[in-house]
Design an enzyme around this catalytic site. Structure first.
Site, PDB file in Angstrom:
ATOM      1  N   CYS A 139       0.832  -1.203   0.000  1.00 37.62           N
ATOM      2  CA  CYS A 139       0.000   0.000   0.000  1.00 37.62           C
ATOM      3  C   CYS A 139       0.867   1.254   0.000  1.00 37.62           C
ATOM      4  O   CYS A 139       1.452   1.610   1.021  1.00 37.62           O
ATOM      5  CB  CYS A 139      -0.915  -0.003   1.226  1.00 37.62           C
ATOM      6  SG  CYS A 139      -1.887   1.496   1.374  1.00 37.62           S
ATOM      7  N   CYS A 142      -0.401   4.121   2.252  1.00 33.40           N
ATOM      8  CA  CYS A 142      -0.152   3.892   3.685  1.00 33.40           C
ATOM      9  C   CYS A 142       1.332   4.086   4.014  1.00 33.40           C
ATOM     10  O   CYS A 142       1.671   4.682   5.034  1.00 33.40           O
ATOM     11  CB  CYS A 142      -0.511   2.470   4.108  1.00 33.40           C
ATOM     12  SG  CYS A 142      -1.984   1.810   3.356  1.00 33.40           S
ATOM     13  N   ASP A 143       2.224   3.582   3.183  1.00 31.80           N
ATOM     14  CA  ASP A 143       3.630   3.458   3.579  1.00 31.80           C
ATOM     15  C   ASP A 143       4.614   4.301   2.772  1.00 31.80           C
ATOM     16  O   ASP A 143       5.788   4.375   3.135  1.00 31.80           O
ATOM     17  CB  ASP A 143       4.066   1.982   3.468  1.00 31.80           C
ATOM     18  CG  ASP A 143       3.249   1.086   4.376  1.00 31.80           C
ATOM     19  OD1 ASP A 143       2.804   1.581   5.427  1.00 31.80           O
ATOM     20  OD2 ASP A 143       3.048  -0.087   4.034  1.00 31.80           O
TER      21      ASP A 143
END
Ligand code: NAP
Length: 313
Positions: A139, A142-143
């Protein structure tokens, strides 16, 4: 919603809170069926993890995935849908109302709409599991931030790989897209954006066979599938976007499915069990777009409404 012992009895239970689930809930709510949405693990589904969605109609400038998810939820709840932060674990379709066992209890549902979506596939190479969260990710939204000025590898040649790879260029010093063929699967616009991006380069005909590193990712072992040549490639991040598997394990042996695990539905989103409908990526191996999932969710709810109406006639 009424209580039957400890179980909550609902007319329409929706599994999943992505575009499919909340579109279904919107339509069922507007039919005054007081649907309950069980969110599953990821509120908003996969779409909520997407940084920008540029192909959902009505948003000419694009819309944030999380923002669109919140709008879907708000609109469904405005008409009476109820959201429960809960996860279904088991279903019993042997009689109606259907029994659905969740983390927090039990539901009895007159109709069920499955909108459980799909999850990212893993490469299944040595070190992948151990280094997830330590350099390996599925992701970018997200990261991506953790890879500021770092060297990142993206695996895959589809829309997701390119879209997420482009997103990571905000942070990373370089993004190398490794694809197992010499031709991308992604659409033309994303291909030209990625190919023209100064931070993106490609390694063709190559697979990642192993991750190197213990505390964090340090490098990758690569293999050229045409020549068989093996090499090591230094990388701080490995983002894997190689397709998805439908989240339908719970329905094995209970609903008809394809070999790949997609629930079989007819053009009315009906499964082989009367009263159980499926929509979105749990049932769709072909399109897998926010707009098509939302459309299928709406269709499933319309059909669930007709099903309940026919019963009460
Ligand atoms: P996808 O289209 O199925 O692409 C998966 C990619 O991963 C393919 O290039 C495939 O290679 C590669 N791959 C599969 N297994 C692999 C393995 N074991 N090792 C190495 N590479 C592997 O998946 P996706 O990109 O997640 O897209 C899914 C759906 O969502 C598609 O319908 C896509 O159009 C849609 N989507 C749309 C957008 C958008 O419109 N902006 C954004 C994201 C996703 P091969 O090409 O050789 O098979």
């Amino acid at each position: 919603m009424s209580s039957n012992g400890n179980a909550k009895h609902v007319k329409v239970l929706v599994l999943g809170s992505g575009p499919t689930g909340y579109s279904a809930a919107l339509y069922a709510a507007r039919a005054e069926l007081s649907p309950v949405v069980l969110t599953g693990m990821q509120l908003g589904g996969q779409a909520a993890l997407t940084y920008t969605i540029e192909n959902y109609p009505g948003f000419p400038e694009g819309v944030g995935g999380a923002q669109l998810g919140e709008l879907f939820q708000k609109q469904a709840e405005h008409f009476g849908a109820v959201t429960e932060f809960d996860l279904a674990n088991e279903v019993d379709f042997s009689k109606r109302p259907f029994k659905v066992t969740t983390d927090s209890g039990e539901y009895l549902a007159d109709t069920l709409i499955v909108g459980t979506g799909a999850s990212p596939n893993h490469l299944e190479i040595p070190g992948e599991v151990e280094l997830t969260g330590r350099g390996v990710s599925y992701c970018a939204t997200c990261d991506g931030w953790f890879f500021k000025d770092k060297k990142v590898v993206v695996v895959g040649g589809g829309d997701s790989a390119l879209e997420e790879g482009l997103f990571i260029t905000r942070y990373a010093s370089s993004v190398t897209i490794i694809h197992r063929r010499d031709e991308l699967r992604a659409g033309a616009i994303l291909q030209s954006r990625a190919k023209n991006h100064p931070k993106i380069n490609f390694i063709w005909d190559t697979i990642v066979t192993e991750t190197i590193g213990t505390e964090k990712l340090e490098a990758l072992k690569l293999k050229n599938v045409k020549t068989g040549d093996e090499s090591t490639f230094e990388a701080d991040g490995l983002f894997i976007f190689i397709g998805h598997t439908p989240n339908t394990q719970m329905f094995e042996g209970k609903l008809d499915m394809s070999e790949l695990g997609y629930i079989k539905v007819n053009d009315k989103m009906e499964t082989n069990v009367p009263g159980v409908f499926a929509a979105g990526e749990a049932a769709d191996p072909h399109f897998r777009q926010v707009v098509t999932s939302a459309g299928m969710g709406a269709a499933a709810a319309i059909q669930a409404t007709r099903f309940l109406e026919a019963e009460s006639e």
